[in-house]
Design an enzyme around this catalytic site. Structure first.
Site, short mmCIF file in Angstrom:
data_model
loop_
_atom_site.label_atom_id
_atom_site.label_comp_id
_atom_site.label_asym_id
_atom_site.label_seq_id
_atom_site.Cartn_x
_atom_site.Cartn_y
_atom_site.Cartn_z
N LYS A 191 0.86 -1.05 -0.35
CA LYS A 191 -0.25 -0.36 -0.33
C LYS A 191 0.85 1.03 -0.33
O LYS A 191 2.30 1.25 0.08
CB LYS A 191 -1.44 -0.25 1.15
CG LYS A 191 -1.86 -1.22 1.04
CD LYS A 191 -2.89 -1.54 -0.03
CE LYS A 191 -3.21 -3.20 -0.01
NZ LYS A 191 -4.17 -3.57 1.71
C1 LIG Z 1 -4.88 -4.47 1.89
C2 LIG Z 1 -6.42 -4.13 1.46
C3 LIG Z 1 -7.24 -4.35 2.57
C4 LIG Z 1 -6.77 -5.73 3.56
O1 LIG Z 1 -5.38 -4.86 4.69
P1 LIG Z 1 -4.61 -5.55 5.84
O2 LIG Z 1 -3.58 -4.15 5.88
O3 LIG Z 1 -3.86 -5.88 5.03
O4 LIG Z 1 -5.69 -6.32 6.48
C5 LIG Z 1 -8.97 -4.58 2.81
N1 LIG Z 1 -8.97 -3.90 1.73
C6 LIG Z 1 -8.13 -3.06 1.01
C7 LIG Z 1 -9.45 -3.35 -0.87
C8 LIG Z 1 -7.66 -4.14 0.32
O5 LIG Z 1 -6.43 -3.67 -0.31
#
Ligand SMILES: *Cc1c(COP(=O)(O)O)cnc(C)c1O
Length: 389
Positions: A191
């Site tokens: 991210k």
């Molecule tokens: C990455 C992601 C999540 C989950 O994030 P984590 O921090 O890995 O639990 C949830 N929703 C979306 C759209 C994501 O891209």
């Protein structure tokens, strides 16, 4: 063969490393001062009153649903084009889930389809308690339209902004909850800002903040203002709800806090990479990401769509050609309801035709701030060859 270029990766500086080491040398590895400092940094950067840091966006989505009272007998609607966590959060609470198809240009939850589905549900008495629009690729959903449709029926909103920290909508930062009750960020390494694993729930509602603060730590409080019984001594704490251990450590928060100082740099770099792709693909038989005039994307992902007819070969063949050329293409996402677990719940192909059409054509190509001009050129050349046959 040249080195593999992933679709996304973190950018870690010496300053990030030093910030983590400082915490390791300090008194508190967890439940210390750095988590609140990170919460404050994220809240002030996106213009929300409160930030509740947790160990993942998945946890943040879960406690967000809990704080809005989602439970058995309720229903929660989200987008089919998301990571499974957006809808799993509702299942954790014992609620049912359903999906609203996406807009064919933005790939985000379609406000018109949402409004129609809500009107039908209102007539049948089956309105959802909460909807979870997802800002796919970092481009905000059309939140004003979504908010208008939901609030007509008293439906609450959690924004899954896992892709979108640093993005904006209608000139304001994503995460300020102007059109929602809660917005959630993810700090997974692919991210935009990372803590290793981590997430945060943003809200302007102090009651929701207080509930999420309890739910992330066993439902336990020592806060004198919240205690239900007379405080018998300094050892005393109360469990008032069934919560979880979803806390973020100060080690993780230190990395996040250090990364936040580069948020605008990250976004600038991602926007520059996106505009190079936009120009390069203008003459290719690929569809580039359409941008809603009210949204300024954080560009977590750059998704192209390939028309098999135009390219003269299958989506799968193009995907394989790129992977074989060392380009770490990916596909975000398989429509959630097509997962075996969801089919078991009764979902069938055909539910969301725009999402399924997207799934048959989409390819996420490398997009990360440390990507070099050379790497980007390699990606562009490889795509040019792959779609030219
Ligand atoms: C990455 C992601 C999540 C989950 O994030 P984590 O921090 O890995 O639990 C949830 N929703 C979306 C759209 C994501 O891209």
């Amino acid at each position: 063969m040249a080195a593999f270029i992933p679709y996304g990766r973190q950018s870690i500086t010496e300053a990030d490393i030093a910030a983590v080491i400082d915490v390791l040398n300090s008194d508190f590895l967890t439940q210390g001062p750095v988590v609140p400092a990170f919460e404050e940094a994220v809240a002030s950067s996106c213009g929300a009153k409160h930030g509740i840091a947790v160990n993942s966006a998945t946890s943040a989505l879960h406690i967000a649903c809990m704080a809005l009272g989602v439970g058995p007998g309720d229903s929660v609607w989200t987008s089919p084009l998301t990571f499974v966590a957006s809808s799993n959060a509702a299942l954790y609470c014992g609620a049912d889930v359903d999906f609203v198809d996406v807009d064919e240009r933005t790939y985000n939850m379609c406000p018109t389809k949402l409004a129609e589905k809500l009107d039908e549900a209102a007539a049948k008495g089956t309105l959802p308690k909460v909807i979870i629009p997802v800002h796919l690729t970092g481009q905000s959903c059309d939140m004003a339209a979504i908010y208008a449709a939901a609030s007509r029926h008293g439906v609450r909103i959690i924004e899954d902004a896992s892709h979108a920290i640093g993005g904006s909508y209608a000139g304001e930062p994503v995460g300020n909850c102007r059109f929602s009750d809660i917005a959630v960020f993810s700090f997974h390494p692919v991210k935009i800002v990372t803590t290793g694993e981590g997430g945060m729930a943003m809200t302007n509602d102090s009651k929701l903040a207080e509930l999420m603060n309890l739910y992330r730590s066993h439902g336990v409080t020592r806060d004198a203002d919240l205690l239900q019984s007379e405080d018998p001594g300094p050892w005393y704490y109360e469990q008032q709800h069934l919560g979880y251990n979803y806390r973020m450590t100060d080690i993780n928060a230190a990395l996040g806090l250090s990364q936040m100082s580069r948020l605008s740099e990250f976004i600038e770099r991602r926007r520059a990479i996106a505009s190079v792709y936009d120009r390069a693909f203008a003459d290719f038989p690929v569809k580039t990401p359409w941008q809603h005039p009210d949204a300024d994307s954080a560009w977590h992902l750059y998704v192209i769509r390939v028309d098999e007819q135009q390219a003269g070969q299958s989506h799968r063949a193009i995907f394989d050609t790129l992977r074989n050329a060392g380009i770490g293409v990916n596909l975000h996402y398989i429509p959630v309801y097509l997962q075996p677990y969801y089919r078991e719940l009764g979902f069938k192909p055909g539910l969301c035709s725009n999402a399924e059409a997207y799934y048959s054509e989409a390819i996420s190509i490398p997009m990360f701030p440390t990507m070099t001009a050379e790497q980007q050129e390699r990606v562009i050349d490889a795509i040019g060859e792959a779609v030219a046959g």
